[in-house]
Write a protein that holds these residues in place. Structure first.
Motif, PDB file in Angstrom:
ATOM      1  N   VAL A  31       0.851  -1.199   0.000  1.00 28.06           N
ATOM      2  CA  VAL A  31       0.000   0.000   0.000  1.00 28.06           C
ATOM      3  C   VAL A  31       0.880   1.240   0.000  1.00 28.06           C
ATOM      4  CG1 VAL A  31      -1.916  -1.044   1.208  1.00 28.06           C
ATOM      5  CG2 VAL A  31      -0.132   0.076   2.511  1.00 28.06           C
ATOM      6  N   SER A  32       0.277   2.314  -0.448  1.00 24.08           N
ATOM      7  CA  SER A  32       1.009   3.569  -0.477  1.00 24.08           C
ATOM      8  C   SER A  32       0.162   4.628   0.213  1.00 24.08           C
ATOM      9  CB  SER A  32       1.272   3.965  -1.927  1.00 24.08           C
ATOM     10  OG  SER A  32       1.434   5.347  -2.027  1.00 24.08           O
ATOM     11  N   LYS A  33       0.748   5.248   1.194  1.00 25.53           N
ATOM     12  CA  LYS A  33      -0.023   6.261   1.918  1.00 25.53           C
ATOM     13  C   LYS A  33       0.813   7.528   2.053  1.00 25.53           C
ATOM     14  CE  LYS A  33      -2.516   7.155   6.013  1.00 25.53           C
ATOM     15  NZ  LYS A  33      -3.335   7.013   6.980  1.00 25.53           N
ATOM     16  N   PRO A  34       0.227   8.651   1.749  1.00 18.23           N
ATOM     17  CA  PRO A  34       1.001   9.888   1.867  1.00 18.23           C
ATOM     18  C   PRO A  34       0.973  10.401   3.297  1.00 18.23           C
ATOM     19  CG  PRO A  34      -1.131  10.366   0.922  1.00 18.23           C
ATOM     20  CD  PRO A  34      -1.102   8.895   1.190  1.00 18.23           C
ATOM     21  N   PHE A  35       2.038  11.030   3.690  1.00 18.23           N
ATOM     22  CA  PHE A  35       2.107  11.596   5.025  1.00 18.23           C
ATOM     23  C   PHE A  35       2.537  13.040   4.950  1.00 18.23           C
ATOM     24  CE2 PHE A  35       1.423   8.183   7.900  1.00 18.23           C
ATOM     25  CZ  PHE A  35       1.668   7.046   7.148  1.00 18.23           C
ATOM     26  N   LYS A  36       2.147  13.762   5.974  1.00 18.71           N
ATOM     27  CA  LYS A  36       2.532  15.163   6.020  1.00 18.71           C
ATOM     28  C   LYS A  36       4.026  15.247   6.257  1.00 18.71           C
ATOM     29  CE  LYS A  36       1.724  19.224   8.741  1.00 18.71           C
ATOM     30  NZ  LYS A  36       0.926  19.926   9.678  1.00 18.71           N
ATOM     31  N   GLY A  37       4.668  16.065   5.490  1.00 23.08           N
ATOM     32  CA  GLY A  37       6.108  16.222   5.651  1.00 23.08           C
ATOM     33  C   GLY A  37       6.899  15.357   4.711  1.00 23.08           C
ATOM     34  N   GLU A  38       6.217  14.483   4.014  1.00 24.02           N
ATOM     35  CA  GLU A  38       6.908  13.589   3.090  1.00 24.02           C
ATOM     36  C   GLU A  38       7.319  14.364   1.847  1.00 24.02           C
ATOM     37  OE1 GLU A  38       4.374  10.252   2.470  1.00 24.02           O
ATOM     38  OE2 GLU A  38       5.647   9.444   0.895  1.00 24.02           O
TER      39      GLU A  38
END
Lengths: 174, 747
Positions: A76-83
């Protein structure tokens, strides 16, 4: 960010598919169902890599369908803040530009760009720096930092910023 | 006997005769108690008196044992009364006063003179020692709160000073009142009048409270603004109370408040209060001038006859140099009060391009003044300093409807000592809002005035606009600029600017209305004039439809009634390469103005395709093309495309293909996903593409031929024939694929 995790799902199967190919049918159903979707919690399910276990099937009352709880491994691919990610610009508009990083859609507003970047309308709308050295237009690759992630009804949308060191245009896609 | 017991006892009847007499109390306990109980259970018996103390011997026939019951009740009351008395001791003083005030009204003058002073005092004491007893009977008497009767007693009588109505100059009522007050202070005891009243809503007159007209006349002697020769009217006693009745809400005016002009050429214009003159009920406001310089210049020269202004000049900042050029006299004056320099042109004061005007309070409206962005921007522009102070902005909300804070809102303090402190709303009161902050060392929760707070949002929050021009829009906050938020709407991907006040945090994703009656957003509908289209926007008034005319985008705005019905047919068409396209197939446009667009097909009708291109921001992403100018791309919603589009839940509608591709991948896990992608291509229904084995297991409906209408599952596929397993029997028909089959979604 990518993860390789175990997820579970209840798959329904019609009895016509019972038989020696039961397991294959179940698995193919699962793959069709799950691949390419996204859930708010886990992000985008990119690919199913294997089946961990298939539980016992339960016949549903009233219909003939049988429910199997399937545990599977997937990427899975999940975006995160600061990435920080690379993205491809898809659309340039007056108040910012849209970019895509795989299945993820991002938006970078013009407040989140260096002050010297200006919008230029035209046939190929773009953002150009005041000295002309940097030009961001459609199909350009940019390196951006995610400032906010919003998960709305299992749709993931992110805000990005190219204001910062080492962020911004990478190279023009040929 | 007139009375009946529901449970009559012989024993009791014998007592009945005696019961009414006052000797009841001496009777035995038991029967009395039983009677008491019965008495209590028969409340419908008429009771001669409410109070046990007063027993009417005359009507004793009809008085029941209930009277005994009353005794107890009365006893209880006594206790309660005693309790009351103890509580009320503190208030006794006031009551005494009240009592004292009532005395003149309750006692006739004759009584006082008849009785001696001491007797009179005794009588008074007796009468008023237990003030509560009197008022017990009265309804709704509560501690401390005066009843209607009390208030009536306070009305003026003949002995009280009278109200005299005096005429004065218009607009000077308050001034006169203040002057008289000053005079009273100066003169001291000499001054015989009691008070002066100046009402807002009554022009030209003031009220003076005095015992005699002569007092009034003396007091107003020498007052410039009073017309002494005008008759002084006496206000009748009955109407005296009405003089002071309050009707309207007080208007609060503070400096820097935003108001709107009500009259004149500046009607409706936004203005900022600069100075408030309460005495004269005038305010000085700051406006963007609407001056016609040419007219002014001409006027000064005297060449133009001033005609009625038929047009209102547009608002523009005053440029002093321009005025000078036109030979208009510009004087530079210094205002005594503020010490600022003003330019005086034709009697109007200007500064920094703004017009400073003195107007009466009546000609400005302070309620619900919501300045739009443009107006604020204009005010901002002239300021050399740039931004309007935060404080200024917050005054915008001072006049708004209260109560826009909700529990759970994140807020930030904008005024006062706690400025810039963030917190969450716990509770909202009338004036104060209780917030909880994360700061240590502060009492939680903290009470803060509503005016000092402002909603706080961070970029990335998902919000919904609840009032204002962009009502019902949802989106993500992109930038926060004090009170102003920039939001990127979800559906239309537009930038909108709203006040922080107008938004709340929400997870909803809508463009407002998605369903209007039976029609939903993105439905294919038939219009009244036989054209068809896809609904791309729903409003409360109108519906926007993208017409089904390939080649050019035509939008129609229709009313709800103009839509005939929803089209919900399942049709197949063929693309350029003679591939069958159905709904949800991904196609790419190869010619025409929409060339290059790609997306899943949402609707098909009469040879026209509506596909949804995610990248297309306008018309909600819908594109209308002819089926012959596009090609089917990459199978139908196969994996590669599916990932990109989130609302593809395709494959479910088709029955599973007999040979799934994934197991292949498992065996060759290291070969990467490309092969998988390739293998996946034919997992969907190719409808002509891919192998025929695909169709085995597919649920189809026969379209032509003798078996038309039959539904069944394909069991076997040979070159040109297909074997269908019909529910009832197995049918083998010569079915030419794909013309004769109509793929139907499985249940």
């Amino acid at each position: 960010m990518f993860f390789h995790i175990v997820l579970e799902r209840n798959m329904q199967l019609h009895p016509r598919f019972f038989g020696q190919n039961l397991r294959e049918n179940l698995v193919s159903n699962l793959v069709k169902d799950v691949e390419g979707t996204n859930s708010g919690r886990h992000g985008f399910v990119l690919a199913v890599t294997g089946i961990e276990s298939i539980g016992k099937g339960l016949i549903r009352d009233g219909t003939c369908f049988v429910t199997f709880p399937v545990k599977y491994r997937c990427v899975v691919s999940k975006p995160f803040k600061g990435e920080v990610l690379e993205a491809v610009v898809t659309k340039v508009m007056q108040h910012g530009f849209f970019a895509e990083a795989g299945p993820l859609q991002l938006f970078v507003s013009n407040h989140e760009m260096e002050d010297c970047m200006e919008y230029q309308a035209g046939d190929m709308p773009n953002y150009t720096s005041s000295d002309g050295s940097v030009r961001i237009q459609k199909e350009c690759e940019v390196l951006l930092k995610i400032t906010a992630v919003s998960v709305v009804a299992s749709e993931i949308f992110c805000l990005g910023s190219i204001k910062g060191e080492f962020l911004g245009l990478l190279n023009v896609r040929a | 006997m007139a009375h009946h017991h529901s449970e009559s006892d012989d024993e009791d009847y014998s007592y009945d005769d005696d019961s009414e007499s006052e000797q009841e109390e001496e009777e035995e306990e038991e029967p009395r108690s039983s009677r008491k109980k019965r008495g209590r259970s028969n409340p419908d018996h008429s009771v001669g008196s409410a109070r046990g103390k007063k027993r009417k011997p005359s009507g004793s026939i009809f008085i029941e044992d209930d009277v005994i019951v009353d005794d107890d009740e009365v006893e209880d009351e006594d206790d309660v009364e005693d309790g009351f008395i103890e509580h009320g001791e503190a208030d006794l003083g006031d009551e005494d006063v009240v009592g004292r005030r009532h005395r003149p009204f309750h006692e006739p003058a004759a009584f006082r003179s008849r009785v001696g002073a001491e007797e009179y005092l005794d009588f008074m004491q007796e009468k008023y020692s237990n003030p509560r007893a009197e008022y017990d009977d009265e309804d709704d008497y509560e501690d401390g709160e005066p009843t209607h009767v009390d208030q009536q007693a306070l009305l003026p009588s003949v002995r009280d000073p009278k109200l005299w109505m005096v005429k004065c100059a218009i607009g000077r009522e308050r001034e006169v009142a203040v002057c008289l007050m000053q005079k009273a202070v100066d003169r001291g005891s000499d001054f015989k009048i009691r008070s002066v009243i100046a009402l807002d809503h009554l022009q030209n007159f003031i009220y003076i409270e005095a015992d005699m007209e002569a007092h009034v006349k003396e007091a107003i002697k020498g007052m410039r603004n009073i017309f002494a020769n005008h008759k002084i009217l006496l206000v009748p006693i009955r109407e005296m109370a009405d003089v002071l009745s309050v009707k309207s809400k007080t208007v609060e005016l503070a400096r820097d408040t935003w108001v709107r002009m009500k009259l004149g050429i500046y009607k409706g214009d936004l203005a900022q209060v600069v100075d408030v003159d309460d005495v004269r009920r005038r305010v000085t406001v700051k406006l963007i001038p609407r001056i016609d310089l040419q007219l002014l210049a001409d006027k000064q020269e005297g060449s133009v006859i001033v005609k009625k202004k038929s047009f209102v000049p547009p608002p523009r900042f005053m440029n002093v140099d321009e005025a000078r050029e036109l030979h208009i006299r510009v004087e530079r004056r210094r205002d005594r009060m503020t010490g600022d320099y003003f330019e005086n042109i034709g009697g109007l004061l200007f500064k920094d391009g703004f017009l400073y005007k003195k107007v009466s309070t009546k000609s400005i409206s302070t309620q619900n003044v919501t300045p739009t962005f443009d107006e604020l921007e204009r005010f901002k522009k002239s300021n050399e300093n740039g931004e309007i102070d935060f404080v200024d902005m917050s005054t915008l909300f001072a006049n708004r409807k209260k109560g826009h804070f909700m529990k759970g809102d994140e807020v930030i303090v904008v005024k006062g000592d706690l400025k810039n402190m963030k917190g969450w709303v716990e509770k909202v009161d009338e004036e104060n809002v209780l917030i909880r902050s994360e700061m240590k060392g502060l009492n939680n929760p903290l009470a803060v005035n509503e005016r000092e707070l402002c909603k706080y949002f961070e970029p990335g929050n998902h919000v919904k606009v609840v009032s204002g021009t962009h009502k019902e829009a949802t989106g993500m906050v992109v930038k926060v600029d004090q009170h102003v938020l920039f939001i990127l709407t979800d559906t239309t991907k537009q930038h909108i600017r709203v006040f922080a006040d107008h938004v709340v945090k929400s997870a909803e994703v809508t463009n407002g209305v998605t369903k209007m009656g039976e029609y939903e957003l993105h439905d294919l509908v038939l219009l009244s004039n036989l054209s068809f289209g896809v609904i791309i926007k729903l409003d409360s008034e109108a519906i926007q439809v993208l017409k089904g005319i390939p080649g050019r985008t035509e939008l129609a705005i229709v009313k709800h009634g103009e839509i005939k019905y929803k089209i919900d047919k399942r049709i197949n068409v063929k693309d350029r390469n003679k591939n069958v396209i159905t709904v949800k197939d991904v196609v790419r446009v190869t010619e025409g103005p929409s060339k290059g667009k790609q997306g899943p097909v949402m609707h098909i009708y009469k040879g026209v395709l509506f596909l949804h291109d995610r990248h297309n921001v306008e018309h909600a992403g819908f594109v209308c093309v002819k089926c012959s100018s596009c090609v089917l791309s990459g199978g139908s919603y196969s994996g590669a495309d599916r990932i990109v589009d989130s609302f593809s839940r395709l494959g479910n509608s088709k029955s599973p293909a007999p040979v799934p591709p994934s197991p292949r991948r498992f065996q060759r896990a290291d070969s990467g996903y490309n092969s998988g992608a390739g293998g996946r291509h034919w997992s969907g229904r190719g409808g002509g593409r891919g192998g025929h084995d695909l169709l085995v297991g597919a649920y189809v409906k026969v379209r032509l031929g003798p078996f038309k209408g039959y539904r069944g599952r394909i069991v076997e596929v040979k070159e040109k024939t297909v074997r269908l397993e019909h529910e009832a029997k197995i049918v083998t028909g010569k079915l030419n694929l794909p013309l004769h089959t109509h793929l139907v979604a499985a249940c």
